[in-house]
Design a protein around this motif. Structure first.
Motif, short mmCIF file in Angstrom:
data_model
loop_
_atom_site.label_atom_id
_atom_site.label_comp_id
_atom_site.label_asym_id
_atom_site.label_seq_id
_atom_site.Cartn_x
_atom_site.Cartn_y
_atom_site.Cartn_z
N VAL A 57 103.44 -9.08 97.91
CA VAL A 57 103.86 -7.84 98.54
C VAL A 57 103.80 -6.75 97.47
O VAL A 57 104.45 -6.84 96.44
N VAL A 58 102.98 -5.74 97.74
CA VAL A 58 102.82 -4.65 96.79
C VAL A 58 103.94 -3.64 97.04
O VAL A 58 104.13 -3.19 98.17
N PRO A 59 104.70 -3.28 95.98
CA PRO A 59 105.79 -2.33 96.17
C PRO A 59 105.29 -0.97 96.66
O PRO A 59 104.17 -0.56 96.35
N ALA A 60 106.14 -0.29 97.39
CA ALA A 60 105.79 1.02 97.93
C ALA A 60 106.18 2.13 96.96
O ALA A 60 107.24 2.09 96.36
N ILE A 61 105.30 3.11 96.82
CA ILE A 61 105.62 4.33 96.08
C ILE A 61 106.40 5.26 97.01
O ILE A 61 107.35 5.91 96.62
N LYS A 62 105.95 5.31 98.25
CA LYS A 62 106.56 6.14 99.27
C LYS A 62 106.40 5.41 100.59
O LYS A 62 105.40 4.73 100.80
N ARG A 63 107.38 5.54 101.49
CA ARG A 63 107.27 4.82 102.75
C ARG A 63 108.00 5.52 103.89
O ARG A 63 108.91 6.31 103.66
N TYR A 64 107.54 5.20 105.09
CA TYR A 64 108.13 5.73 106.31
C TYR A 64 108.30 4.58 107.29
O TYR A 64 107.41 3.73 107.43
N LEU A 65 109.42 4.56 107.97
CA LEU A 65 109.70 3.57 108.99
C LEU A 65 109.70 4.28 110.34
O LEU A 65 110.41 5.28 110.52
N ILE A 66 108.88 3.80 111.28
CA ILE A 66 108.72 4.46 112.57
C ILE A 66 108.99 3.47 113.70
O ILE A 66 108.35 2.42 113.77
N ASP A 67 109.96 3.80 114.54
CA ASP A 67 110.19 3.00 115.75
C ASP A 67 109.03 3.27 116.70
O ASP A 67 108.62 4.41 116.88
N ILE A 68 108.48 2.21 117.29
CA ILE A 68 107.38 2.36 118.23
C ILE A 68 107.73 1.60 119.52
O ILE A 68 108.78 0.98 119.61
N ASP A 69 106.85 1.67 120.51
CA ASP A 69 107.14 1.04 121.79
C ASP A 69 106.75 -0.44 121.86
O ASP A 69 107.45 -1.23 122.48
N ALA A 70 105.64 -0.83 121.22
CA ALA A 70 105.22 -2.23 121.33
C ALA A 70 104.20 -2.61 120.27
O ALA A 70 103.43 -1.76 119.80
N ILE A 71 104.22 -3.88 119.92
CA ILE A 71 103.20 -4.51 119.07
C ILE A 71 102.76 -5.76 119.81
O ILE A 71 103.59 -6.54 120.28
N ARG A 72 101.47 -5.94 119.94
CA ARG A 72 100.94 -7.15 120.58
C ARG A 72 99.79 -7.67 119.72
O ARG A 72 98.87 -6.94 119.39
N ILE A 73 99.89 -8.94 119.36
CA ILE A 73 98.86 -9.58 118.54
C ILE A 73 98.35 -10.80 119.29
O ILE A 73 99.13 -11.66 119.72
N TYR A 74 97.03 -10.87 119.45
CA TYR A 74 96.41 -11.98 120.17
C TYR A 74 96.01 -13.09 119.22
O TYR A 74 95.48 -12.84 118.14
N LEU A 75 96.25 -14.32 119.64
CA LEU A 75 95.82 -15.52 118.92
C LEU A 75 94.92 -16.33 119.87
O LEU A 75 95.34 -17.32 120.45
#
Length: 106
Positions: free
Chosen positions: A7-25
């Motif tokens: 995991v590469v550390p962040a210099i700057k970051r933003y956290l954003i609430d979104i409506d959905a994430i869908r990942i197909y397998l």
């Protein structure tokens, strides 16, 4: 044997609430879902790292559930897409603003 993920550390970051994430397998005919509609809390972390000349990572976060793929008409193994995120207009503006701010930090 499991390999370690760096995991590469962040210099700057933003956290954003979104409506959905869908990942197909498609290989196992499953999908990973994280949706507000199901009571989960999908978010994306947009971060600038110091790798190379600066890289931006978009990380999927939130609790999730797994479902069988059952509504398809074509064999999922032939699908081109592997998933998507869903944002409303306010969330889209937050994403664009965060990306533009990260660009200015490089």
């Amino acid at each position: 044997m499991l390999s370690k993920i760096k995991v590469v550390p962040a210099i700057k970051r933003y956290l954003i609430d979104i409506d959905a994430i869908r990942i197909y397998l498609p290989e196992i005919k499953k999908e990973v879902d994280c949706t507000r509609e199901s009571g989960e809390k999908p978010r994306i972390l947009v971060k600038l790292t110091n790798r190379g000349a600066g890289e931006v990572e978009i990380v999927f976060l939130g609790n999730f559930h797994v479902e069988d793929l059952c509504y398809y008409r074509k064999d999922p193994k032939t699908w081109v897409s592997r998933g998507f995120i869903v944002l409303n207009l306010d969330q889209l503006h937050q994403l664009v603003d965060s990306l533009l701010d990260l660009e200015m930090s490089i």
